[in-house]
Design a protein around this motif. Structure first.
Motif, PDB file in Angstrom:
ATOM      1  N   VAL A  84       4.324   7.478   3.180  1.00  0.00           N
ATOM      2  CA  VAL A  84       5.300   7.033   2.052  1.00  0.00           C
ATOM      3  C   VAL A  84       6.671   6.254   2.573  1.00  0.00           C
ATOM      4  CG1 VAL A  84       6.367   7.595  -0.103  1.00  0.00           C
ATOM      5  CG2 VAL A  84       4.116   8.724   0.732  1.00  0.00           C
ATOM      6  N   SER A  85       6.845   6.901   3.796  1.00  0.00           N
ATOM      7  CA  SER A  85       8.374   6.328   4.230  1.00  0.00           C
ATOM      8  C   SER A  85       7.993   4.933   4.595  1.00  0.00           C
ATOM      9  CB  SER A  85       8.685   7.028   5.332  1.00  0.00           C
ATOM     10  OG  SER A  85       9.050   8.359   5.129  1.00  0.00           O
ATOM     11  N   VAL A  98      12.307  -4.555  14.192  1.00  0.00           N
ATOM     12  CA  VAL A  98      12.004  -3.375  15.477  1.00  0.00           C
ATOM     13  C   VAL A  98      10.652  -3.848  16.315  1.00  0.00           C
ATOM     14  CG1 VAL A  98      11.511  -0.951  15.824  1.00  0.00           C
ATOM     15  CG2 VAL A  98      13.326  -1.710  14.277  1.00  0.00           C
ATOM     16  N   ILE A 119       3.864  11.999   4.502  1.00  0.00           N
ATOM     17  CA  ILE A 119       5.641  11.675   4.609  1.00  0.00           C
ATOM     18  C   ILE A 119       5.487  10.478   5.265  1.00  0.00           C
ATOM     19  CG2 ILE A 119       7.892  12.221   4.893  1.00  0.00           C
ATOM     20  CD1 ILE A 119       7.068  15.126   4.174  1.00  0.00           C
ATOM     21  N   TYR A 160      -0.048   3.761   0.933  1.00  0.00           N
ATOM     22  CA  TYR A 160      -1.187   3.978  -0.229  1.00  0.00           C
ATOM     23  C   TYR A 160      -2.547   4.015  -0.005  1.00  0.00           C
ATOM     24  CZ  TYR A 160       2.327   0.635  -2.705  1.00  0.00           C
ATOM     25  OH  TYR A 160       3.665   0.207  -3.226  1.00  0.00           O
ATOM     26  N   VAL A 177      12.751  -4.833   8.083  1.00  0.00           N
ATOM     27  CA  VAL A 177      13.416  -3.685   9.224  1.00  0.00           C
ATOM     28  C   VAL A 177      12.226  -3.472  10.270  1.00  0.00           C
ATOM     29  CG1 VAL A 177      14.183  -1.234   9.194  1.00  0.00           C
ATOM     30  CG2 VAL A 177      15.205  -2.893   7.417  1.00  0.00           C
ATOM     31  N   ARG A 198       1.111  16.832   6.359  1.00  0.00           N
ATOM     32  CA  ARG A 198       2.545  16.450   5.961  1.00  0.00           C
ATOM     33  C   ARG A 198       3.043  15.272   6.710  1.00  0.00           C
ATOM     34  NH1 ARG A 198       4.610  17.832   1.882  1.00  0.00           N
ATOM     35  NH2 ARG A 198       6.427  18.761   2.691  1.00  0.00           N
ATOM     36  N   THR A 256       6.175   2.860   3.729  1.00  0.00           N
ATOM     37  CA  THR A 256       5.933   2.103   2.464  1.00  0.00           C
ATOM     38  C   THR A 256       7.122   1.604   1.916  1.00  0.00           C
ATOM     39  OG1 THR A 256       3.739   3.224   1.969  1.00  0.00           O
ATOM     40  CG2 THR A 256       4.734   1.625  -0.083  1.00  0.00           C
ATOM     41  N   ILE A 257       8.121   2.125   1.758  1.00  0.00           N
ATOM     42  CA  ILE A 257       9.178   1.866   1.378  1.00  0.00           C
ATOM     43  C   ILE A 257      10.154   1.252   2.368  1.00  0.00           C
ATOM     44  CG2 ILE A 257       9.300   3.252  -0.715  1.00  0.00           C
ATOM     45  CD1 ILE A 257      11.233   4.864   0.249  1.00  0.00           C
ATOM     46  N   LEU A 258       9.927   0.999   3.411  1.00  0.00           N
ATOM     47  CA  LEU A 258      10.564   0.621   4.455  1.00  0.00           C
ATOM     48  C   LEU A 258      10.730  -0.847   4.380  1.00  0.00           C
ATOM     49  CD1 LEU A 258      12.015   1.781   7.058  1.00  0.00           C
ATOM     50  CD2 LEU A 258      10.161   1.327   8.607  1.00  0.00           C
ATOM     51  N   PRO A 259      11.831  -1.695   4.439  1.00  0.00           N
ATOM     52  CA  PRO A 259      11.775  -3.047   4.179  1.00  0.00           C
ATOM     53  C   PRO A 259      10.886  -3.674   5.291  1.00  0.00           C
ATOM     54  CG  PRO A 259      13.951  -2.120   3.575  1.00  0.00           C
ATOM     55  CD  PRO A 259      13.084  -0.999   4.204  1.00  0.00           C
ATOM     56  N   GLU A 260      10.249  -4.729   4.750  1.00  0.00           N
ATOM     57  CA  GLU A 260       9.428  -5.478   5.932  1.00  0.00           C
ATOM     58  C   GLU A 260      10.278  -5.724   6.920  1.00  0.00           C
ATOM     59  OE1 GLU A 260       9.220  -6.511   2.489  1.00  0.00           O
ATOM     60  OE2 GLU A 260       7.267  -6.935   1.930  1.00  0.00           O
TER      61      GLU A 260
END
Lengths: 285, 318, 554
Positions: free
Chosen positions: B138-139, B151, B135, B196, B147, B131, B141-145
């Motif tokens: 995928v998180s 960090v 999770i 992915y 951002v 899990r 993957t949709i984190l803007p580059e």
């Protein structure tokens, strides 16, 4: 005779809800999103400072008891700005997704139902668009159209809409072979009636699933466009915009001007993802 | 069979590329700005602006501009930049070289990492580790580059001072220095791609573990380790190829954000600069390069896929 | 210190009436030493001469181009903005491009970092009685890198090329109404005359480094500068790679003292931030143009020397005089009164700027009238003006501007201050090319917007700011300010040769602009250069030109 596969709606719903409430990720995700939604709606009222109040002579102050997250280039309180900063992205991203869903559905219905030349023309156009990265498409469009919230919604809506039309199209393609469509054609119903009254209700579930998934990407897109300087206008406390105006000073050690905004975006994106993951799990069960 | 398939695909790709070139051309017409002013600066005499625009040929009718561009393009001449008044080819090549370097570093890191993640998840399917990987992937993957990039810059560049926060290496730096400068910029890409690859590797692995082939192999007395190792390679390779192919356009030209954040002169920045200065030949060439990369990558991936995946080949015999 | 009257008299005996008037003003205290040097240099008085005058009058020595105490043979590495487009002296208009051509090329005279004109390829210059003909005497024995000697023919060809409207010459805007093709005439091999269209008291600035396109090229020059890189300067091209960088080596046949560095290397950057990172990482020794806000971390760094050169560059906030809500000058004055200029200088520009007084007459110009009262923030008066104009309820207005350095921050400050008198400013910040558009009325956000803000770079004289930006027929008059009185005053300012006549005209212009306030000039920013400790002798000027012949490591 509509083509519905939901058995007994109420028991199915109860099952889904039960599964959702057992799912840890879903609850955490929902809590995060709820938090940001509350901030967007009421944040302005409970923050310690006005997010727009300037104090230029106390610019770039590090985090302190007075300013928990420090101050930015104009001496504004970063904590208050981060809290209030969820509003714009939480308005623009869902609106763009709704627009994308509408465009995608209409385009998908048209290309899937008529096929032939309509389909060919749109397919080539869409393929040409898909061959170049989304951010480049958006960039060209926004440079051409000028920057405003409206253009951002339009550009993301169009761009995502064309992608969604592919999903809708394939659903329509399989639907139109079914007998209820043939029956409607025999009744000499108009094409518009068949597409929107007969077929549309039956392909709603995949459309809704896809559009929920797209919200996360819309947030990605809005934040990214703000960051490259094509999103919201100052003095909006929008997170992407704040990072964009302040990250140039990162080498100077002014970390507080960007870190909290970055964490806020990350938390929102992860929250949406946790919620979506829980939703899939529950629908699967 | 295969030759006809390839021919059809190439024909379709050519049509798409042509449509793309027309789209870019018209897009370029509505772009704001004035080529001569981009060179001369805003306080240039209007006479100077007109003369320069004439010298550059941007005052010709639209169709003339497009047809003269496409004729020379078809003859292998990528055109001359309006802004630099020099052939665009060296600029494009340099930018592609930069983009490829960055993409290579990212791929070298993410492929083993993604496969490992996918295999570990598959072996622990439905357990917490699975899990977390799924999770988390995928998180990411949709984190803007930008951002993740911010960090990472703060942690490794500003606080720990382990890595340089600018991708621009000094003039004439060697391979190692270049790679050293590219580690941090590659990380946001690794995060985007990890999800992915791990997801597909996981799916492939679960399927392989369930297959008769695996059961037979275990019955034959091969150790688990060996079985997994053999299957890992094949089942991990396929999804990796697919991911890299579908993301080829993104990896070559879609890194505007990473390039902006880390100040790197790749294809993305080139397109950005060309679009804002209305440098049509440069923009057209750069966008088409991405389009061609994308078309080629998907074609090669499809071919490789059919060679490497026995089930697809079996399917074609039926 | 006693004034050496005898010496002064001797020195003055050879001067024209105009020049003597200037020297009188200096001795009487009407003209400061800096003004004497600067204006004297325009009239063609040589620096050593001016230095002797001021010594004789007991005011200390004039600045010299003395070399810092550095070791020769260093490699000086400079971070530089990427030149926009091909480097061609005729066309160059970007900061990076003009710094490039100035490495190999030289001008008739140089507008140095102290804003005094210094002789370079011309040794002396002089106007005729009414300032319509200027005679320049050229330096002898100057060789082009390609071998030939620089003579009058080359200078004539250079200025004809720049003044020819058939060429895409970026100097046309400077020469408009002043110098035409064919008006530069050879007297003998080392003397030329400029026959002007009209009187111009500031003409030498137009052929100095201030007119950055005007490097002297051989008469045979036929374009393709990126191949030849010909010039007369202390450095020769070593290597130029578009978009990447350039390097230069000393010119062994230079007419002056040989350049000290063994080599100079310029690296091109698109943005200021990577320049700062490269500087902090030790990849470059010098950042030629450092903006105060983005470079704030370097300004207080003890390992960095900051050269802060005062300039006349500014961010002009315009208001459309022909459109509501700014038709009434009282409303425009109200906006100008909202601006807290001291805070702009201290807070926004970190002290590296000078307060502006709503006219392009920056304090660095010797003709700027110091008796004009400085406008200060006064919200109460602003409110009264709004009331008098029937606007006490305030209004909404869109301020359009470009995404460029301090401007977005500046306009947010304006937005905040004008809120106090009820003006609701909506910001529209865009890419600068989108903003500038075609730079022609009707197709430019800059020139068409009701309210906007635009950067103007430093000029040694305010002629372009006035003639281009504020006259009725000015090509870049975004406030659409049309005022006959102003146009007349501008003409008399440009024509005036005498410093006091100039100051008289500018004082009247300044007062008129304070009253009309078509444009808010909040501050004039300094040109900042960051230099690593241990490197010395780098000489930048406010024009973004950088002179490295005396640079070295201590």
């Amino acid at each position: 005779m509509t083509h519905v596969y939901i058995d007994t709606p109420s028991s199915r719903h109860q099952e889904v809800f039960a599964a959702l409430f057992r799912s840890g990720p879903f609850l955490i995700g929902t809590a995060i999103i709820f938090f940001w939604a509350v901030c967007a709606a009421f944040g302005q009222q409970f923050v310690p400072y006005d997010p727009l109040a300037q104090d230029i002579l106390n610019a770039l102050g590090p985090p302190s008891a007075e300013h928990w997250f420090g101050t930015d280039q104009l001496g504004r309180d970063i904590f208050s700005r981060v809290i209030a900063g969820s509003r714009d992205i939480l308005t623009v991203a869902p609106l763009a997704t709704i627009l994308a869903t509408i465009i995608g559905t209409v385009l998908g219905l048209l290309t899937g139902y008529f096929r032939g030349i309509v389909d060919d023309v749109f397919s080539r156009l869409i393929e040409a668009k898909m061959a170049i990265p989304g951010v480049i498409v958006a960039l060209l469009a926004i440079v051409a159209l000028g920057t405003s919230e409206m253009t951002v919604i339009l550009v993301i809506g169009l761009s995502f809409g064309t992608n969604m039309s592919r999903t809708v199209r394939s659903a329509v393609l399989s639907e139109r072979e079914l007998e209820y469509v043939a029956a409607a054609t025999l009744r000499r119903e108009s094409a518009v009636h068949i597409m929107f009254v007969e077929i549309l209700p039956n392909i709603l579930p995949p459309i809704l699933v896809e559009s929920t998934m797209r919200v996360g990407y819309a947030i990605f897109a809005v934040a990214t466009l703000s960051f490259i300087g094509f999103g919201l206008q100052p003095p909006s406390p929008d997170w992407g915009l704040s990072i964009s105006t302040n990250y140039a000073m990162i080498g100077g050690g002014y970390w507080w001007t960007v870190l909290f905004d970055a964490l806020a975006i990350a938390s929102l994106v992860i929250g949406i993802n946790l919620m979506a993951d829980g939703l899939y799990g529950a629908l699967d069960a | 069979m295969i030759a006809r398939f390839i021919a059809r695909r190439i024909a379709l790709a050519l049509v798409t590329l042509f449509v793309l070139s027309v789209l870019v051309f018209f897009c370029c017409q509505v772009l704001p700005g004035n080529v001569a002013l981009a060179i001369l600066g805003p306080q240039a005499d209007p006479r100077t602006v007109n003369v320069l625009n004439h010298e550059l040929g941007v005052d010709r009718p639209l169709l003339v501009q497009y047809s003269s561009w496409i004729t020379s393009f078809l003859q292998g001449d990528m055109g001359r930049s309006y802004i630099y008044r020099a052939p665009v080819a060296p600029f494009i090549l340099q930018a592609i070289g930069h983009s490829l370097k960055l993409a290579s570093v990212a791929i070298l890191v993410v492929v083993p990492l993604g496969i490992l993640g996918g295999v570990v998840a598959a072996l622990n399917v439905h357990r917490p580790l699975d899990r977390i990987i799924s999770i988390g992937g995928v998180s990411a993957t949709i984190l803007p580059e930008f951002v993740s990039g911010i960090v990472l810059i703060l942690v490794f560049g500003v606080w720990l001072r382990w890595l340089p926060i600018s991708a621009a290496w000094p003039q004439g730096a060697g391979v190692f220095t270049q790679v050293y400068h590219l580690i941090l910029p590659a990380m946001p890409l690794v995060l985007v791609l990890f999800g992915y690859i791990a997801r597909m590797a996981r799916a492939g692995m679960i399927e392989a573990l369930d297959s008769d082939y695996t059961r037979t192999a275990v019955l034959k007395g091969l150790t688990w380790r060996l079985v997994i190792w053999r299957h890992v390679l094949r089942n991990a390779l396929l999804p990796t190829i697919t991911v890299i192919a579908t993301q080829a356009g993104y990896l070559i030209g879609g890194l505007v954000v990473v390039e902006t954040l880390f100040r790197y002169e790749g294809v993305g920045s080139l397109i950005f600069a060309a679009a804002t200065s209305k440098d049509f030949p440069m923009l057209e060439a750069a966008v088409l390069v991405i389009g061609i990369t994308y078309a080629l990558a998907t074609l090669i991936a499809d071919l490789l896929y059919s060679i490497l995946n026995p089930r697809i080949r079996m399917g074609s015999y039926k | 210190m006693a004034r050496k009257i005898k010496l002064l008299d001797n020195l003055r005996s050879g001067l024209t009436a105009l020049e003597n008037h200037l020297v009188d003003g200096y001795i009487d205290g009407r003209v400061s030493r800096r003004e004497l040097l600067r204006h004297g240099s325009v009239l063609g008085l040589s620096l050593p001469f001016l230095g002797r005058i001021s010594l004789a009058a007991g005011f200390g020595a004039a600045p010299t181009l003395a070399r810092a105490n550095v070791k020769p043979g260093a490699t000086i590495r400079v971070a530089c903005h990427v030149p926009q487009g091909a480097v061609d002296p005729l066309i160059v208009g970007s900061e990076g491009g003009l710094a490039m051509i100035q490495q190999v090329g030289e001008f008739l005279c140089i507008d140095g970092s102290d804003l005094t004109l210094q002789p370079c390829l011309a040794e002396t210059w002089k106007p005729n009685e009414d300032g319509t003909v200027w005679t320049f005497t050229l330096r002898k024995g100057v060789k082009f890198h390609s071998g030939g000697e620089m003579k009058a023919d080359d200078v004539v060809a250079t200025f004809d090329r720049l003044a020819d409207p058939k060429n895409a010459s970026n100097a046309l805007s400077v020469f408009k109404g002043v110098l035409q093709k064919g008006a530069t005439r050879k007297v003998d091999d080392y003397t030329i005359e400029f026959h002007l269209d009209s009187r111009s008291g500031n003409f030498p600035y137009l052929v100095s480094s201030d007119n950055y396109n005007a490097i002297i090229l051989p008469a045979s020059y036929a374009g393709d500068f990126e191949k030849s890189w010909d010039g007369t300067g202390p450095f020769k091209i070593d290597k130029y790679i578009p978009n990447v960088g350039a390097s230069f080596v000393p010119n062994e046949n230079y007419w002056g003292p040989k350049a000290l560095p063994a080599r100079t290397e310029f690296t091109f950057f698109r943005d200021i931030q990577p320049e700062i990172l490269a500087f902090q990482g030790g990849q470059v020794d010098v950042i030629n143009a450092l903006p105060a806000t983005a470079g704030v971390a370097l300004l207080s760094d003890p390992g960095v020397d900051i050269i802060s050169v005062k300039s006349s560059g500014h961010h002009a906030l315009h208001m459309r005089c022909d459109m509501d809500p700014f038709k009434d000058p009282r409303v425009r004055r109200a906006v100008a009164l909202c601006i807290d200029r001291d805070k702009l200088v201290k807070g926004l520009m970190k002290g590296h700027a000078v307060v502006g007084n709503d006219s392009p007459f920056a304090p660095i110009y010797p003709s700027t009238d110091p008796t004009v009262p400085q406008r200060k923030q006064d919200i109460a008066q602003a409110k009264e003006l709004m009331k008098a104009a029937g606007m006490e309820k305030g209004f909404q207005v869109t301020l359009s501007t470009e995404q460029f350095l301090e401007i977005p921050t500046y306009v947010q400050l304006i937005q905040n201050w004008t809120k106090e008198i009820g003006i609701d400013v909506k910001l529209e910040i865009m890419d600068y090319r989108t903003y500038v558009g075609n730079a022609q009325y009707g197709t430019s956000r800059w020139l068409d917007s009701v309210m906007g803000c635009q950067v103007w770079y430093h000029r040694g004289v305010p002629n372009v700011f006035l003639g281009g930006g504020l006259t009725s027929d000015g090509p870049w008059n975004p406030s659409h300010f049309k005022n006959e009185q102003f146009d007349t005053l501008n003409k008399s300012y440009v024509a005036a040769l005498d410093l006091e006549a100039k100051r008289e005209a500018s004082g009247r212009i300044e007062r008129l602009l304070l009253d009309q306030s078509p444009v808010v000039y909040g501050y004039f920013f300094n040109h900042l250069t960051a230099i690593k400790k241990g490197v010395a002798g780098v000489q930048p000027n406010a024009m973004n030109q950088i002179f490295l012949q005396s640079a070295g490591k201590e």
